[in-house]
Design a protein around this motif. Structure first.
Motif, PDB file in Angstrom:
ATOM      1  N   ARG A  39     116.397  69.561  62.833  1.00  0.00           N
ATOM      2  CA  ARG A  39     117.768  70.048  62.747  1.00  0.00           C
ATOM      3  C   ARG A  39     118.046  70.699  61.408  1.00  0.00           C
ATOM      4  N   ARG A  40     117.145  70.468  60.466  1.00  0.00           N
ATOM      5  CA  ARG A  40     117.383  71.061  59.152  1.00  0.00           C
ATOM      6  C   ARG A  40     116.258  72.007  58.788  1.00  0.00           C
ATOM      7  N   TRP A  41     115.843  72.789  59.773  1.00  0.00           N
ATOM      8  CA  TRP A  41     114.684  73.644  59.546  1.00  0.00           C
ATOM      9  C   TRP A  41     114.936  74.670  58.454  1.00  0.00           C
ATOM     10  N   GLN A 121     137.177  71.521  48.099  1.00  0.00           N
ATOM     11  CA  GLN A 121     135.761  71.410  48.425  1.00  0.00           C
ATOM     12  C   GLN A 121     135.528  72.171  49.729  1.00  0.00           C
ATOM     13  N   VAL A 122     134.490  72.985  49.762  1.00  0.00           N
ATOM     14  CA  VAL A 122     134.184  73.757  50.975  1.00  0.00           C
ATOM     15  C   VAL A 122     132.696  73.670  51.246  1.00  0.00           C
ATOM     16  N   THR A 123     132.353  73.439  52.478  1.00  0.00           N
ATOM     17  CA  THR A 123     130.934  73.470  52.844  1.00  0.00           C
ATOM     18  C   THR A 123     130.760  74.389  54.044  1.00  0.00           C
ATOM     19  N   LEU A 124     129.549  74.889  54.158  1.00  0.00           N
ATOM     20  CA  LEU A 124     129.195  75.760  55.275  1.00  0.00           C
ATOM     21  C   LEU A 124     128.364  74.934  56.258  1.00  0.00           C
ATOM     22  N   ASN A 129     121.633  75.002  59.300  1.00  0.00           N
ATOM     23  CA  ASN A 129     121.461  73.824  58.441  1.00  0.00           C
ATOM     24  C   ASN A 129     121.688  72.516  59.200  1.00  0.00           C
ATOM     25  N   GLY A 130     121.479  72.597  60.518  1.00  0.00           N
ATOM     26  CA  GLY A 130     121.613  71.385  61.328  1.00  0.00           C
ATOM     27  C   GLY A 130     123.043  70.876  61.372  1.00  0.00           C
ATOM     28  N   TRP A 131     124.000  71.736  61.100  1.00  0.00           N
ATOM     29  CA  TRP A 131     125.416  71.385  61.117  1.00  0.00           C
ATOM     30  C   TRP A 131     125.717  70.276  60.111  1.00  0.00           C
ATOM     31  N   SER A 132     124.933  70.278  59.063  1.00  0.00           N
ATOM     32  CA  SER A 132     125.150  69.277  58.024  1.00  0.00           C
ATOM     33  C   SER A 132     126.381  69.640  57.193  1.00  0.00           C
ATOM     34  N   GLN A 133     127.235  68.661  57.002  1.00  0.00           N
ATOM     35  CA  GLN A 133     128.454  68.911  56.236  1.00  0.00           C
ATOM     36  C   GLN A 133     128.251  68.692  54.739  1.00  0.00           C
ATOM     37  N   THR A 134     127.029  68.404  54.361  1.00  0.00           N
ATOM     38  CA  THR A 134     126.763  68.189  52.938  1.00  0.00           C
ATOM     39  C   THR A 134     125.690  69.132  52.396  1.00  0.00           C
ATOM     40  N   ALA A 135     124.947  69.772  53.297  1.00  0.00           N
ATOM     41  CA  ALA A 135     123.763  70.518  52.846  1.00  0.00           C
ATOM     42  C   ALA A 135     124.101  71.822  52.127  1.00  0.00           C
TER      43      ALA A 135
ATOM     44  N   ASP B  91     120.322  68.240  68.638  1.00  0.00           N
ATOM     45  CA  ASP B  91     120.490  69.504  67.906  1.00  0.00           C
ATOM     46  C   ASP B  91     121.872  69.638  67.290  1.00  0.00           C
ATOM     47  N   HIS B  92     122.856  68.989  67.897  1.00  0.00           N
ATOM     48  CA  HIS B  92     124.241  69.215  67.465  1.00  0.00           C
ATOM     49  C   HIS B  92     124.911  67.974  66.882  1.00  0.00           C
TER      50      HIS B  92
END
Lengths: 195, 208
Positions: A39-41, A121-124, A129-135, B91-92
């Motif tokens: 998920r974090r490829w 604070q803003v994240t993408l 990025n595997g929908w990571s809210q911190t990456a 995946d999600h």
């Protein structure tokens, strides 16, 4: 509508629930399938040998190699046409939704920028990025309320959103939306094209 | 006051006057599957804990498979839908919010996967019927021999929306609020679907 005691339906329900057995073969198949996925490829993606700076990306935008556009409203310091300050919820406005192809099999640096005067604070988040809210946090820009981050992306379609202050999930109002029936929350779509 | 599950269990173990097809269950009935899972587990899976994801699959796959079987009829299609569901969940998971409940989120994905598989099968069958005859003729439906078969047959005759609503409400014991999240349909419409499903099932089962 009364759902009170109904013997016939209760018996039918009880019968249907009897079909309830573990399936270790299916569990194994699922776990083997996801084992090969990451998920974090995007973390494995390497930058091109000559790193791109934000200014380089902006130059490419001027050269017409960018997808998207530079929003007049978003860059207007007075914010005359901006609903951001007037609305209770902050609105993300992309300054440069951009993509640039720099060759085959080379990730394209893409700058994501938004303006939100209320954000601390803003994240993408996105499929990259595997929908990571911190990456992928955005960095504050020189102008108040502007945030940006540059991420290497492969050519193709990407789905993304911004998360402001760790809780507000925002689509990009100037990008195409990607409705998702499964998750009930629209995201934005970015197409990165190779030249 | 007895809960719905307790009532169902009690009814299942007793003779019910006026119900001709009532039989004693051959084995203990799993009346109400536990839906309680530690809320930290989906969050751990979201953060990349493979063991937590495996725990989610272990915990929910039986119910998912049962729901998919009743929605799709075919074991192979049901397994495909469930596998797709968990891969999609994996995946999600990053989109799963800490304040959300995992169960309706999972079933929303599953319900959509079932619709997708069903639609794909419908197109495939449509191609077969407009082309050559299938090499092997479909088996004639077996005569229902026990309660489960009778109920399954009645269930299969329900319109898809009613079957979905009935299964989520009665078999999976989900709240109407969760069902609204899963299906995207208003509460009043869901209640109506469940009522109509129950009316039809009651009528069909009384006939037998």
């Amino acid at each position: 509508m009364n759902e009170a005691h109904d013997e016939l339906i209760d018996r039918a329900t009880a019968a249907l629930r009897r079909r309830h057995a573990p399936n270790p073969r299916l569990v194994s198949r699922i776990l083997v399938t996801v084992e090969g996925r990451s998920r974090r490829w995007w973390r494995a993606v390497t930058w091109p040998s000559a790193p791109f700076s934000l200014s380089a990306t902006a130059t490419l935008a001027a050269a017409g190699l960018l997808l998207g556009f530079l929003s007049r409203e978003a860059t207007d310091p007075a914010g005359h046409d901006q609903p951001v300050a007037a609305q209770p919820g902050a609105q993300a406005i992309p300054l440069v939704p951009a993509a640039r192809a720099s060759g085959e099999a080379v990730p394209v640096p893409v700058q994501f920028t938004l303006r939100d005067v209320r954000a601390s604070q803003v994240t993408l988040v996105g499929d990259f990025n595997g929908w990571s809210q911190t990456a992928t946090p955005l960095e504050p820009g020189t102008e108040p309320g502007t945030w940006s981050v540059t991420v290497p992306l492969s050519a193709g379609r990407h789905v993304y959103a911004f998360v402001v202050n760790g809780k507000n999930w925002m689509t990009d109002p100037r990008a195409q939306k990607a409705p998702d029936l499964d998750f009930g929350r629209a995201n934005s779509v970015l197409i990165v094209q190779a030249p | 006051m007895a809960s719905r599950s307790q009532r169902a269990e009690a009814v299942a173990r007793e003779e019910v006057p006026g119900v001709l097809w009532a039989i004693q269950p051959a084995e203990p009935i799993s009346v109400r599957p536990s839906t309680d899972i530690d809320p930290a587990i989906p969050l751990r899976a979201r953060d990349g804990d493979a063991a937590a994801f495996a725990e989610l699959v272990e915990f929910f796959h039986e119910r998912c498979l049962r729901y998919a079987r009743y929605m799709l009829g075919e074991e192979e299609d049901a397994e495909e839908a469930v596998q797709d569901t968990f891969v999609r969940v994996y995946d999600h998971l990053g989109q799963f919010r800490p304040d959300a409940r995992f169960e309706p989120w999972l079933f929303r994905i599953l319900a959509n996967r079932c619709r997708t598989v069903r639609e794909r099968r419908r197109r495939r069958e449509s191609l077969v019927t407009t082309g050559e005859l299938p090499a092997v003729a479909a088996e004639a439906p077996a005569v229902s021999q026990d309660l489960l078969e009778e109920v399954e047959a009645a269930l299969e005759e329900l319109p898809t929306e009613q079957r979905e609503a009935f299964l989520l409400r009665h078999v999976e014991d989900l709240s109407y609020e969760d069902m609204a999240v899963i299906t995207g349909v208003r509460l009043s419409a869901l209640r109506m679907r469940v009522k109509r499903a129950c009316d039809t099932l009651r009528s069909r089962l009384k006939e037998t």
